[in-house]
Design an enzyme around this catalytic site. Structure first.
Site, PDB file in Angstrom:
ATOM      1  N   GLU A  75     -76.813 -28.481 -11.979  1.00  0.00           N
ATOM      2  CA  GLU A  75     -76.061 -28.267 -10.746  1.00  0.00           C
ATOM      3  C   GLU A  75     -75.135 -27.052 -10.858  1.00  0.00           C
ATOM      4  OE1 GLU A  75     -75.952 -32.580  -8.683  1.00  0.00           O
ATOM      5  OE2 GLU A  75     -74.560 -32.432 -10.364  1.00  0.00           O
ATOM      6  N   TYR A 121     -50.526 -38.214  -0.172  1.00  0.00           N
ATOM      7  CA  TYR A 121     -51.102 -37.604  -1.377  1.00  0.00           C
ATOM      8  C   TYR A 121     -52.545 -37.176  -1.156  1.00  0.00           C
ATOM      9  CZ  TYR A 121     -46.917 -38.190  -3.979  1.00  0.00           C
ATOM     10  OH  TYR A 121     -45.629 -38.048  -4.406  1.00  0.00           O
TER      11      TYR A 121
HETATM   12 ZN   LIG Z   1     -74.508 -34.292  -8.531  1.00  0.00          ZN
END
Ligand SMILES: [Zn+2]
Length: 212
Positions: A75, A121
């Site tokens: 990736e 937050y």
């Molecule tokens: Zn992934």
């Protein structure tokens, strides 16, 4: 210690933290940091975030060429797309954590922001979370879609996959990712109950006060 060695060791520690918190399983998920010279350290392909080794972490050029270490995560290409689009980003966290992935699998009518602004937050650390449509694993067309969505967002959600979160440091990116996962968990705990998310003026006040 050199900046590179320091960051290699920090990636190992952060990987173990995320693995021990059960935000990463098997060999899923990847972390990266950008060095001062523009090269990128990224977790290797088929590695478990719980058992990283500093010297085996991949070092790649901004064009993806391997400089040192094991071959990078498959990736890696969308990490490069985020770095290209966000010059201030120095770290990226991408995990397949349960509650976040569950949000990515829902049917979203609005894709500009797929989690409600439940807490201050979440607004501060994550902000708006746009959905990027589904792509087959490894499809390079994902890089273009990631680049477009990253332009104005530090966190984006890949449909039927999981979030990509960037930050100025690896700590900032990890903490933002953890905040996102906690908001996703809250979202499911709340379920169909009527919620009181932050209002537009409250969000604007947070963004004015904590602009970054
Ligand atoms: Zn992934």
């Amino acid at each position: 210690m050199s900046q590179e060695q320091e960051l290699r060791e920090k990636l190992v520690r952060m990987g173990a933290l995320l693995y021990n918190r059960q935000l990463a399983h098997g060999s899923a998920g990847n972390l990266s940091v950008r060095l001062d010279d523009g090269s990128i350290l990224i977790t290797p392909t088929n590695s478990s975030l719980g058992f990283l080794e500093p010297e085996r972490i991949s070092k790649i050029r901004p064009d993806g060429a391997l400089i040192a270490g094991d071959p990078p995560s498959k990736e890696y290409f969308f990490h490069l797309a985020v770095y290209e689009e966000r010059p201030a980003a120095r770290a990226i966290v991408h995990l397949h954590s349960t509650y976040s992935v569950a949000v990515s699998c829902l049917c979203h009518e609005e894709t500009e922001d797929v989690l409600p602004p439940l807490t201050a937050y979440h607004v501060m650390r994550v902000g708006k979370l746009p959905l990027v449509r589904y792509f087959r694993p490894g499809d390079r067309a994902l890089a273009k879609a990631v680049r477009e969505a990253s332009k104005d967002h530090r966190a984006i959600m890949l449909a039927n996959h999981g979030p990509i979160v960037s930050g100025a440091t690896i700590e900032e990116a990890v903490y933002a990712y953890e905040e996102l996962e906690e908001t996703a968990k809250l979202y499911f705990i709340i379920g169909d109950r009527k919620t009181s998310p932050l209002k537009a003026e409250q969000i604007a006040e947070i963004n004015r006060t904590f602009s970054n």
